[in-house]
Design a protein around this motif. Structure first.
Motif, PDB file in Angstrom:
ATOM      1  N   LEU A  61       1.271  18.308  -3.794  1.00 60.99           N
ATOM      2  CA  LEU A  61      -0.423  18.941  -4.000  1.00 60.99           C
ATOM      3  C   LEU A  61      -1.182  18.520  -2.722  1.00 60.99           C
ATOM      4  O   LEU A  61      -1.860  19.387  -2.084  1.00 60.99           O
ATOM      5  N   LEU A  62      -0.765  17.346  -2.081  1.00 58.50           N
ATOM      6  CA  LEU A  62      -1.390  17.133  -0.870  1.00 58.50           C
ATOM      7  C   LEU A  62      -0.954  18.029   0.333  1.00 58.50           C
ATOM      8  O   LEU A  62      -1.701  18.609   1.083  1.00 58.50           O
ATOM      9  N   MET A  74       5.921  11.140  -7.243  1.00 63.65           N
ATOM     10  CA  MET A  74       5.623  11.344  -5.960  1.00 63.65           C
ATOM     11  C   MET A  74       5.438  12.596  -5.281  1.00 63.65           C
ATOM     12  O   MET A  74       4.875  12.783  -4.465  1.00 63.65           O
ATOM     13  N   LEU A  82       2.690  14.869  -6.212  1.00 58.43           N
ATOM     14  CA  LEU A  82       1.526  14.439  -5.345  1.00 58.43           C
ATOM     15  C   LEU A  82       1.929  14.903  -4.023  1.00 58.43           C
ATOM     16  O   LEU A  82       0.890  15.428  -3.482  1.00 58.43           O
ATOM     17  N   SER A 116      -7.887  16.945   8.337  1.00 61.10           N
ATOM     18  CA  SER A 116      -8.415  16.370   7.572  1.00 61.10           C
ATOM     19  C   SER A 116      -7.938  14.648   7.920  1.00 61.10           C
ATOM     20  O   SER A 116      -6.725  14.457   7.321  1.00 61.10           O
ATOM     21  N   ALA A 117      -8.643  14.206   8.272  1.00 52.39           N
ATOM     22  CA  ALA A 117      -8.305  12.518   8.603  1.00 52.39           C
ATOM     23  C   ALA A 117      -8.013  11.797   7.266  1.00 52.39           C
ATOM     24  O   ALA A 117      -6.893  11.001   7.175  1.00 52.39           O
ATOM     25  N   GLN A 118      -8.461  12.275   6.264  1.00 50.96           N
ATOM     26  CA  GLN A 118      -8.153  11.489   5.073  1.00 50.96           C
ATOM     27  C   GLN A 118      -6.810  12.057   4.317  1.00 50.96           C
ATOM     28  O   GLN A 118      -6.123  11.237   3.997  1.00 50.96           O
ATOM     29  N   LEU A 119      -6.568  13.417   4.348  1.00 52.72           N
ATOM     30  CA  LEU A 119      -5.534  13.780   3.967  1.00 52.72           C
ATOM     31  C   LEU A 119      -4.230  13.310   4.772  1.00 52.72           C
ATOM     32  O   LEU A 119      -3.343  12.765   4.292  1.00 52.72           O
ATOM     33  N   LEU A 166       3.740   1.594  -1.308  1.00 58.14           N
ATOM     34  CA  LEU A 166       4.628   1.465  -2.512  1.00 58.14           C
ATOM     35  C   LEU A 166       5.963   1.113  -2.368  1.00 58.14           C
ATOM     36  O   LEU A 166       6.637   1.271  -3.059  1.00 58.14           O
ATOM     37  N   ARG A 178       0.568   7.339   4.980  1.00 55.64           N
ATOM     38  CA  ARG A 178       0.938   6.000   4.498  1.00 55.64           C
ATOM     39  C   ARG A 178       1.299   6.055   3.106  1.00 55.64           C
ATOM     40  O   ARG A 178       2.034   4.838   2.886  1.00 55.64           O
ATOM     41  N   ILE A 179       0.960   6.748   2.119  1.00 53.15           N
ATOM     42  CA  ILE A 179       1.547   6.335   0.977  1.00 53.15           C
ATOM     43  C   ILE A 179       2.802   7.258   0.455  1.00 53.15           C
ATOM     44  O   ILE A 179       3.596   6.603  -0.199  1.00 53.15           O
ATOM     45  N   VAL A 180       2.775   8.503   0.851  1.00 55.40           N
ATOM     46  CA  VAL A 180       3.735   9.264   0.165  1.00 55.40           C
ATOM     47  C   VAL A 180       5.180   9.645   1.240  1.00 55.40           C
ATOM     48  O   VAL A 180       6.035   9.853   0.963  1.00 55.40           O
ATOM     49  N   ASN A 231      -4.261  10.557   6.436  1.00 54.25           N
ATOM     50  CA  ASN A 231      -4.004   9.162   5.974  1.00 54.25           C
ATOM     51  C   ASN A 231      -3.183   8.960   4.861  1.00 54.25           C
ATOM     52  O   ASN A 231      -2.343   8.051   4.739  1.00 54.25           O
ATOM     53  N   MET A 232      -3.753   9.547   3.785  1.00 59.23           N
ATOM     54  CA  MET A 232      -3.228   9.384   2.528  1.00 59.23           C
ATOM     55  C   MET A 232      -1.623   9.821   2.541  1.00 59.23           C
ATOM     56  O   MET A 232      -0.551   9.222   2.025  1.00 59.23           O
ATOM     57  N   ALA A 257       0.714  -1.078  -0.023  1.00 57.80           N
ATOM     58  CA  ALA A 257       0.003   0.102   0.006  1.00 57.80           C
ATOM     59  C   ALA A 257       0.996   1.320  -0.090  1.00 57.80           C
ATOM     60  O   ALA A 257       0.612   2.213  -0.634  1.00 57.80           O
TER      61      ALA A 257
END
Lengths: 224, 224
Positions: free
Chosen positions: B83-84, B77, B80, B142-145, B54, B151-153, B147-148, B52
């Motif tokens: 951006l975030l 990456m 991204l 922002s829990a989602q920001l 990467l 975990r990902i970047v 999280n993303m 997940a």
DNA sequence: TGACAGCCTAATGTATACAATGACAATCGG
DNA sequence: CCGATTGTCATTGTATACATTAGGCTGTCA
């Protein structure tokens, strides 16, 4: 991928999206294993994926519950989706091939037919809508954007949103897709990006309007 | 979370980041299980997480390999991440509390001390840098920001990037954090967003410059 | 000599048993 | 009567054995 864990994933996902498992419902691995006719191992894998897609939440002690989305959460998600999809559109405008544009046109046409049939076919709309956005993602040529959008934000909400689209919403969405197509044909990144932001923002408001007052309607039983 | 799968996750992650498992290396569950002293079950969970994030890739038939990042991938990456994180900064500027600003100042100060010590302490820099960005994420609410990004970047690349920072890079990063602080104190979302974009972009170029020509240096064995 | 096919090996997918841990309830003490 | 503590039960974490499948190797045939 693996057969059993995939089936389990789809089954559980459908249970959640259909409301069979209401928001906040407790999810036990054992119980699901029995319902899906597989052992706990593939269930655990499915739950991991669903957790990554934010369809379920886990407590600090790893107990799983169906995620319960407040309107704020949904707005946050649409904000994120707008951010990522508009960036994808921008990248796509620079890179999209003519054959990809052709595929967009095909889906665009199919969506038009689904909407303007005697009885609008929302399922067809949803399907071709997903493919339409999928082609854009593909044209953006960013594995990471694709990954993120596909796995985290994309599908669950699209479903719930479009399910409630009014005829006007459907028409509007279709028109905006036409606008996107034009931007791609002109290979105008700024234009494509702007249209996409607007497109997603509009989708959010369609969702919000369809849900005024009915803050999570499918919770008959309380805390379980 | 669970003890064994967490340990396995950290161990494997460290093996990858340290280069002990080079890019493209094949990853067998059984072999890792033995090395980590646990059974395959927690290994599988750890591999899911790493996939997940990467850090590993899987073939269509679920065979795992250490991900192999091209410079293009890395740029994607960073795009991204920019951006975030810039969006997070924008949201944070509207919401940040004074106590959070205080915490930012603490880390900012610690980073300054780490840099301007007789021998710059990169580890300290990395640690407080992560906390600094963490507070911003927290303030973005922002829990989602979160999280993303988390975990990902976030972490793997930050490590590899800052590891190679020159003294100038460190100073520049520190100055930009100061700029961010000013934007937060003024509660100016546009300013905070712009500084963050620039900050991440600069980090990318620092990374790229440190890697000119040495396209993935740690691959002595071929395709295995 | 090259290519194809079939078998063999190794790695992943799944099931299940057992261990550990957290939640809930009942009882006992204050 | 309320609260805390302990015991039991439910649920998840881990290990392991077995099934299945993909990929490679070798042998044979053209």
């Amino acid at each position: 991928m693996s057969r059993a864990s995939d089936r389990a994933y789809e089954l559980i996902r459908d249970m959640i999206l259909s409301g069979e498992l209401p928001s906040g419902a407790k999810i036990g691995e054992e119980a699901l294993a029995e319902q899906c006719g597989v052992s706990r191992t593939p269930i655990r894998e499915a739950l991991s994926r669903l957790e990554a897609e934010l369809l379920i939440r886990r407590t600090d002690t790893q107990r799983s519950f169906v995620a319960d989305w407040s309107l704020d959460d949904v707005e946050e998600m649409f904000e994120l989706r707008g951010l990522l999809e508009s960036r994808a559109a921008r990248r796509a405008a620079k890179r999209i091939s003519w054959s990809q544009i052709e595929r967009l046109k095909t889906h665009h046409k199919a969506i038009g037919e689904a909407i303007y049939a005697e009885t609008p076919d929302t399922q067809q709309f949803i399907e071709h809508n997903q493919h339409f956005h999928g082609v854009i993602l593909e044209a953006s040529a960013s594995a990471q954007l694709t990954n993120m959008l596909a796995r985290i934000v994309e599908r669950p909400i699209v479903h719930r949103t479009a399910q409630n689209y009014s005829f006007d919403d459907l028409k509007r969405s279709h028109r905006q897709h036409g606008e996107l197509l034009a931007a791609f044909e002109q290979r105008d990144p700024a234009w494509a990006e702007a249209v996409m932001i607007s497109h997603i923002r509009r989708a959010f408001h369609a969702y919000a309007n369809a849900h005024v007052g009915q803050r999570i309607p499918e919770v008959p039983q309380a805390a379980e």
